[in-house]
Write a protein that holds these residues in place. Sequence first.
Motif, PDB file in Angstrom:
ATOM      1  N   LEU A  36       0.837  -1.193   0.000  1.00 35.96           N
ATOM      2  CA  LEU A  36       0.000   0.000   0.000  1.00 35.96           C
ATOM      3  C   LEU A  36       0.876   1.248   0.000  1.00 35.96           C
ATOM      4  N   LYS A  37       0.611   2.122  -0.987  1.00 35.20           N
ATOM      5  CA  LYS A  37       1.313   3.402  -1.039  1.00 35.20           C
ATOM      6  C   LYS A  37       0.508   4.435  -0.249  1.00 35.20           C
ATOM      7  N   GLU A  38       1.185   5.439   0.227  1.00 34.12           N
ATOM      8  CA  GLU A  38       0.538   6.457   1.068  1.00 34.12           C
ATOM      9  C   GLU A  38      -0.615   7.166   0.365  1.00 34.12           C
ATOM     10  N   THR A  39      -0.573   7.254  -0.960  1.00 31.91           N
ATOM     11  CA  THR A  39      -1.598   7.986  -1.702  1.00 31.91           C
ATOM     12  C   THR A  39      -2.612   7.082  -2.405  1.00 31.91           C
ATOM     13  N   ASP A  40      -2.551   5.770  -2.180  1.00 29.44           N
ATOM     14  CA  ASP A  40      -3.468   4.835  -2.841  1.00 29.44           C
ATOM     15  C   ASP A  40      -4.912   5.058  -2.409  1.00 29.44           C
ATOM     16  N   SER A  41      -5.818   4.849  -3.357  1.00 31.78           N
ATOM     17  CA  SER A  41      -7.246   4.769  -3.055  1.00 31.78           C
ATOM     18  C   SER A  41      -7.604   3.292  -2.975  1.00 31.78           C
ATOM     19  N   ILE A  42      -8.495   2.953  -2.058  1.00 32.68           N
ATOM     20  CA  ILE A  42      -8.828   1.555  -1.772  1.00 32.68           C
ATOM     21  C   ILE A  42     -10.337   1.373  -1.799  1.00 32.68           C
ATOM     22  N   LEU A  43     -10.784   0.214  -2.302  1.00 27.70           N
ATOM     23  CA  LEU A  43     -12.189  -0.174  -2.229  1.00 27.70           C
ATOM     24  C   LEU A  43     -12.297  -1.337  -1.253  1.00 27.70           C
ATOM     25  N   ASP A  44     -13.066  -1.145  -0.185  1.00 31.65           N
ATOM     26  CA  ASP A  44     -13.348  -2.207   0.777  1.00 31.65           C
ATOM     27  C   ASP A  44     -14.785  -2.643   0.520  1.00 31.65           C
ATOM     28  N   PHE A  45     -14.947  -3.744  -0.251  1.00 35.62           N
ATOM     29  CA  PHE A  45     -16.313  -4.182  -0.544  1.00 35.62           C
ATOM     30  C   PHE A  45     -16.785  -5.151   0.527  1.00 35.62           C
ATOM     31  N   GLY A  46     -18.049  -4.974   0.918  1.00 34.73           N
ATOM     32  CA  GLY A  46     -18.568  -5.694   2.084  1.00 34.73           C
ATOM     33  C   GLY A  46     -17.930  -5.137   3.342  1.00 34.73           C
ATOM     34  N   ALA A  47     -17.869  -3.810   3.421  1.00 34.19           N
ATOM     35  CA  ALA A  47     -17.094  -3.118   4.459  1.00 34.19           C
ATOM     36  C   ALA A  47     -17.590  -3.373   5.875  1.00 34.19           C
ATOM     37  N   GLY A  48     -18.849  -3.748   6.026  1.00 34.50           N
ATOM     38  CA  GLY A  48     -19.366  -4.039   7.369  1.00 34.50           C
ATOM     39  C   GLY A  48     -19.182  -2.869   8.312  1.00 34.50           C
ATOM     40  N   THR A  49     -18.544  -3.119   9.436  1.00 38.40           N
ATOM     41  CA  THR A  49     -18.361  -2.095  10.467  1.00 38.40           C
ATOM     42  C   THR A  49     -17.074  -1.297  10.299  1.00 38.40           C
ATOM     43  N   GLY A  50     -16.392  -1.518   9.179  1.00 39.85           N
ATOM     44  CA  GLY A  50     -15.145  -0.794   8.955  1.00 39.85           C
ATOM     45  C   GLY A  50     -13.917  -1.536   9.448  1.00 39.85           C
ATOM     46  N   TYR A  51     -14.056  -2.842   9.631  1.00 34.93           N
ATOM     47  CA  TYR A  51     -12.980  -3.681  10.147  1.00 34.93           C
ATOM     48  C   TYR A  51     -11.669  -3.456   9.393  1.00 34.93           C
ATOM     49  N   PHE A  52     -11.753  -3.325   8.062  1.00 34.67           N
ATOM     50  CA  PHE A  52     -10.574  -3.013   7.258  1.00 34.67           C
ATOM     51  C   PHE A  52     -10.526  -1.539   6.854  1.00 34.67           C
ATOM     52  N   SER A  53     -11.673  -0.929   6.626  1.00 41.58           N
ATOM     53  CA  SER A  53     -11.711   0.463   6.155  1.00 41.58           C
ATOM     54  C   SER A  53     -11.000   1.432   7.082  1.00 41.58           C
ATOM     55  N   ILE A  54     -11.243   1.306   8.375  1.00 40.05           N
ATOM     56  CA  ILE A  54     -10.656   2.237   9.346  1.00 40.05           C
ATOM     57  C   ILE A  54      -9.129   2.094   9.385  1.00 40.05           C
ATOM     58  N   PRO A  55      -8.578   0.885   9.551  1.00 42.49           N
ATOM     59  CA  PRO A  55      -7.114   0.764   9.549  1.00 42.49           C
ATOM     60  C   PRO A  55      -6.464   1.195   8.231  1.00 42.49           C
ATOM     61  N   VAL A  56      -7.122   0.913   7.099  1.00 40.16           N
ATOM     62  CA  VAL A  56      -6.576   1.331   5.800  1.00 40.16           C
ATOM     63  C   VAL A  56      -6.544   2.850   5.711  1.00 40.16           C
ATOM     64  N   ALA A  57      -7.624   3.488   6.173  1.00 42.46           N
ATOM     65  CA  ALA A  57      -7.703   4.950   6.110  1.00 42.46           C
ATOM     66  C   ALA A  57      -6.602   5.623   6.925  1.00 42.46           C
ATOM     67  N   LYS A  58      -6.129   4.922   7.945  1.00 47.57           N
ATOM     68  CA  LYS A  58      -5.038   5.462   8.758  1.00 47.57           C
ATOM     69  C   LYS A  58      -3.690   5.341   8.051  1.00 47.57           C
ATOM     70  N   ARG A  59      -3.618   4.478   7.030  1.00 45.01           N
ATOM     71  CA  ARG A  59      -2.349   4.226   6.336  1.00 45.01           C
ATOM     72  C   ARG A  59      -2.224   4.933   4.996  1.00 45.01           C
ATOM     73  N   THR A  60      -3.290   5.551   4.537  1.00 45.02           N
ATOM     74  CA  THR A  60      -3.247   6.211   3.238  1.00 45.02           C
ATOM     75  C   THR A  60      -3.915   7.575   3.301  1.00 45.02           C
ATOM     76  N   THR A  61      -3.470   8.466   2.451  1.00 39.11           N
ATOM     77  CA  THR A  61      -4.138   9.760   2.317  1.00 39.11           C
ATOM     78  C   THR A  61      -5.156   9.712   1.184  1.00 39.11           C
ATOM     79  N   GLY A  62      -5.135   8.625   0.403  1.00 35.99           N
ATOM     80  CA  GLY A  62      -6.114   8.444  -0.666  1.00 35.99           C
ATOM     81  C   GLY A  62      -7.486   8.132  -0.093  1.00 35.99           C
ATOM     82  N   LYS A  63      -8.466   8.079  -0.964  1.00 35.46           N
ATOM     83  CA  LYS A  63      -9.831   7.763  -0.544  1.00 35.46           C
ATOM     84  C   LYS A  63      -9.960   6.275  -0.238  1.00 35.46           C
ATOM     85  N   VAL A  64     -10.736   5.972   0.788  1.00 38.89           N
ATOM     86  CA  VAL A  64     -11.087   4.598   1.120  1.00 38.89           C
ATOM     87  C   VAL A  64     -12.600   4.490   0.915  1.00 38.89           C
TER      88      VAL A  64
END
Length: 106
Positions: A36-64
Amino acid sequence: MHHSHDKSSNGKVSYLESPERKREFSPEQLLNFIPLKETDSILDFGAGTGYFSIPVAKRTTGKVYALDIDAEMLEIIKEKALKEQLTNIVPVQESIEELSLPDGLY
């Protein structure tokens, strides 16, 4: 944090947020394997409660993009993002079949 979810949602939330799940396979474990690059945008499909979305958002400045069909799950993600002061999470209430993200993202 108070949630007004029905009984079935409570069961889903309990599972998705369970300490056992985090011990078995934490989001950080997976993210350590992704280049993961600092500026990557990520798609978390089936995001649920943000189990992956929240930690990813802390690692990138791109959109999650947190994709889920359940509006209640997306509300939980919004609450968590607000609490963590994360401004790069974009909740998307759609199914994967109806996905309408901006061109060039996937």
